[in-house]
Design a protein around this motif. Structure first.
Motif, PDB file in Angstrom:
ATOM      1  N   HIS A 127       0.828  -1.212   0.000  1.00 13.20           N
ATOM      2  CA  HIS A 127       0.000   0.000   0.000  1.00 13.20           C
ATOM      3  C   HIS A 127       0.862   1.262   0.000  1.00 13.20           C
ATOM      4  N   LYS A 128       1.822   1.309   0.913  1.00 12.95           N
ATOM      5  CA  LYS A 128       2.664   2.504   1.029  1.00 12.95           C
ATOM      6  C   LYS A 128       3.590   2.648  -0.177  1.00 12.95           C
ATOM      7  N   THR A 129       4.093   1.544  -0.703  1.00 15.28           N
ATOM      8  CA  THR A 129       4.946   1.587  -1.887  1.00 15.28           C
ATOM      9  C   THR A 129       4.162   2.072  -3.100  1.00 15.28           C
ATOM     10  N   ALA A 130       2.925   1.628  -3.217  1.00 10.13           N
ATOM     11  CA  ALA A 130       2.088   2.072  -4.338  1.00 10.13           C
ATOM     12  C   ALA A 130       1.832   3.571  -4.253  1.00 10.13           C
ATOM     13  N   LEU A 131       1.568   4.084  -3.064  1.00 12.97           N
ATOM     14  CA  LEU A 131       1.347   5.516  -2.909  1.00 12.97           C
ATOM     15  C   LEU A 131       2.614   6.290  -3.254  1.00 12.97           C
ATOM     16  N   HIS A 132       3.746   5.825  -2.749  1.00 13.19           N
ATOM     17  CA  HIS A 132       5.024   6.467  -3.069  1.00 13.19           C
ATOM     18  C   HIS A 132       5.256   6.442  -4.578  1.00 13.19           C
ATOM     19  N   GLY A 133       4.979   5.314  -5.206  1.00 11.91           N
ATOM     20  CA  GLY A 133       5.146   5.194  -6.655  1.00 11.91           C
ATOM     21  C   GLY A 133       4.250   6.145  -7.422  1.00 11.91           C
ATOM     22  N   TYR A 134       3.026   6.317  -6.935  1.00 16.33           N
ATOM     23  CA  TYR A 134       2.107   7.254  -7.583  1.00 16.33           C
ATOM     24  C   TYR A 134       2.670   8.675  -7.498  1.00 16.33           C
ATOM     25  N   LEU A 135       3.103   9.070  -6.316  1.00 17.54           N
ATOM     26  CA  LEU A 135       3.664  10.413  -6.145  1.00 17.54           C
ATOM     27  C   LEU A 135       4.896  10.599  -7.035  1.00 17.54           C
ATOM     28  N   ARG A 136       5.789   9.623  -7.015  1.00 20.45           N
ATOM     29  CA  ARG A 136       7.009   9.696  -7.821  1.00 20.45           C
ATOM     30  C   ARG A 136       6.668   9.810  -9.313  1.00 20.45           C
ATOM     31  N   ALA A 137       5.703   9.030  -9.785  1.00 16.25           N
ATOM     32  CA  ALA A 137       5.316   9.074 -11.204  1.00 16.25           C
ATOM     33  C   ALA A 137       4.747  10.439 -11.577  1.00 16.25           C
ATOM     34  N   GLN A 138       3.918  11.004 -10.706  1.00 21.80           N
ATOM     35  CA  GLN A 138       3.345  12.323 -11.006  1.00 21.80           C
ATOM     36  C   GLN A 138       4.438  13.389 -11.003  1.00 21.80           C
ATOM     37  N   LEU A 139       5.357  13.297 -10.062  1.00 22.26           N
ATOM     38  CA  LEU A 139       6.455  14.262  -9.997  1.00 22.26           C
ATOM     39  C   LEU A 139       7.345  14.149 -11.237  1.00 22.26           C
ATOM     40  N   ARG A 141       6.371  13.081 -14.180  1.00 22.15           N
ATOM     41  CA  ARG A 141       5.575  13.645 -15.286  1.00 22.15           C
ATOM     42  C   ARG A 141       5.635  15.164 -15.284  1.00 22.15           C
ATOM     43  N   ALA A 142       5.727  15.734 -14.089  1.00 22.69           N
ATOM     44  CA  ALA A 142       5.777  17.196 -13.967  1.00 22.69           C
ATOM     45  C   ALA A 142       7.179  17.736 -14.227  1.00 22.69           C
ATOM     46  N   GLY A 143       8.140  16.831 -14.389  1.00 24.98           N
ATOM     47  CA  GLY A 143       9.515  17.270 -14.630  1.00 24.98           C
ATOM     48  C   GLY A 143      10.235  17.744 -13.388  1.00 24.98           C
ATOM     49  N   ALA A 144       9.761  17.322 -12.231  1.00 28.38           N
ATOM     50  CA  ALA A 144      10.395  17.742 -10.971  1.00 28.38           C
ATOM     51  C   ALA A 144      11.786  17.129 -10.850  1.00 28.38           C
ATOM     52  N   ALA A 145      12.738  17.952 -10.491  1.00 24.18           N
ATOM     53  CA  ALA A 145      14.098  17.459 -10.243  1.00 24.18           C
ATOM     54  C   ALA A 145      14.082  16.637  -8.955  1.00 24.18           C
ATOM     55  N   GLY A 146      14.743  15.488  -8.962  1.00 21.10           N
ATOM     56  CA  GLY A 146      14.811  14.665  -7.755  1.00 21.10           C
ATOM     57  C   GLY A 146      13.464  14.092  -7.367  1.00 21.10           C
ATOM     58  N   LEU A 150      11.894  13.792  -3.607  1.00 19.29           N
ATOM     59  CA  LEU A 150      10.712  14.590  -3.303  1.00 19.29           C
ATOM     60  C   LEU A 150       9.528  13.692  -2.921  1.00 19.29           C
ATOM     61  N   ALA A 151       9.389  12.560  -3.586  1.00 18.59           N
ATOM     62  CA  ALA A 151       8.327  11.619  -3.206  1.00 18.59           C
ATOM     63  C   ALA A 151       8.558  11.104  -1.789  1.00 18.59           C
ATOM     64  N   ASP A 152       9.824  10.818  -1.437  1.00 17.22           N
ATOM     65  CA  ASP A 152      10.142  10.400  -0.060  1.00 17.22           C
ATOM     66  C   ASP A 152       9.705  11.470   0.940  1.00 17.22           C
ATOM     67  N   GLU A 153      10.037  12.709   0.639  1.00 14.20           N
ATOM     68  CA  GLU A 153       9.717  13.810   1.545  1.00 14.20           C
ATOM     69  C   GLU A 153       8.208  14.023   1.662  1.00 14.20           C
ATOM     70  N   LEU A 154       7.506  13.920   0.545  1.00  8.77           N
ATOM     71  CA  LEU A 154       6.044  14.092   0.573  1.00  8.77           C
ATOM     72  C   LEU A 154       5.371  12.963   1.350  1.00  8.77           C
ATOM     73  N   SER A 183       4.638  24.410  -1.208  1.00 10.01           N
ATOM     74  CA  SER A 183       5.949  25.088  -1.171  1.00 10.01           C
ATOM     75  C   SER A 183       7.049  24.167  -1.701  1.00 10.01           C
ATOM     76  N   MET A 184       6.997  22.915  -1.335  1.00 10.54           N
ATOM     77  CA  MET A 184       8.012  21.960  -1.798  1.00 10.54           C
ATOM     78  C   MET A 184       7.951  21.800  -3.312  1.00 10.54           C
ATOM     79  N   LEU A 185       6.760  21.780  -3.861  1.00  7.75           N
ATOM     80  CA  LEU A 185       6.615  21.608  -5.308  1.00  7.75           C
ATOM     81  C   LEU A 185       7.043  22.867  -6.076  1.00  7.75           C
ATOM     82  N   ALA A 186       6.945  24.011  -5.434  1.00 10.92           N
ATOM     83  CA  ALA A 186       7.308  25.273  -6.097  1.00 10.92           C
ATOM     84  C   ALA A 186       8.823  25.495  -6.088  1.00 10.92           C
ATOM     85  N   ALA A 187       9.522  24.819  -5.204  1.00 13.52           N
ATOM     86  CA  ALA A 187      10.980  25.034  -5.076  1.00 13.52           C
ATOM     87  C   ALA A 187      11.746  24.482  -6.270  1.00 13.52           C
TER      88      ALA A 187
END
Length: 187
Positions: A127-139, A141-146, A150-154, A183-187
């Motif tokens: 469950h937790k890995t899937a949520l982390h994976g979802y966040l990481r995939a969206q980040l 897709r958004a072109g977020a560095a790291g 960032l998914a770990d931090e979120l 704020s984290m996403l805007a950095a």
């Protein structure tokens, strides 16, 4: 009370287990209580699940399925991947406030099943890995560095908000966490 058809017993038992395990704790609730709440016999419960352990795993898998469905529903309204990430905070807030602030069922189960090799812990990890994976995939897709970092931090921000909402018995920590995530996403 009429007889329960074999196919109906499984759903009734899962619904009863979900209510009782979440509200009272898994180890506190016996199969007698689950069967009584479901309006089925213990034989029907065991016929569908085989053991309390397998019922607990099925309960958590069903919560995971329902959670994924809710996240998909809430985030689908947002075409931008960063907005989808923030919508996860809304999903958490809605989920936990609806469930009466007993906390994350998966974290609660982890505290009751300390053995990392227990099948319950495997469902929690999934469950937790899937949520982390979802966040990481969206980040990503958004072109977020790291995106991984960032998914770990979120995840830490989300889980911290979940715990604080239980302590406060209020959704305020999710709103604070969402502001922090913004704020984290805007950095």
């Amino acid at each position: 009370m009429g007889r329960t058809r074999p196919g109906d017993a499984r759903g009734k038992v899962l619904k009863a287990a979900s209510t009782l395990f979440y509200r009272d704790g898994i180890h506190v609730v016996g199969v007698d209580a689950v069967a009584a709440e479901a309006g089925v016999t213990k034989a029907a419960l065991y016929g569908n699940f085989g053991s309390k352990s397998r019922l607990v795993v099925a309960y958590l898998r069903e919560r995971d399925r329902a959670w994924q469905e809710q996240v998909d529903e809430i985030t689908a309204a947002h075409p931008d991947p960063r907005q989808r990430v923030l919508a996860v905070f809304d999903a958490y807030e809605e989920w936990l406030s609806r469930d009466g602030y007993r906390g994350c069922a998966f974290l609660n189960a982890t505290s009751e099943f300390p053995d990392p090799a227990d099948p319950v812990r495997e469902v929690v990890r999934h469950h937790k890995t899937a949520l982390h994976g979802y966040l990481r995939a969206q980040l990503a897709r958004a072109g977020a560095a790291g995106a991984d970092r960032l998914a770990d931090e979120l995840m830490l921000v989300l889980e911290g908000a979940a715990v604080q909402s239980v302590v406060a018995q209020d959704a305020g920590p999710f709103r604070t966490a969402k502001r922090l995530a913004t704020s984290m996403l805007a950095a």
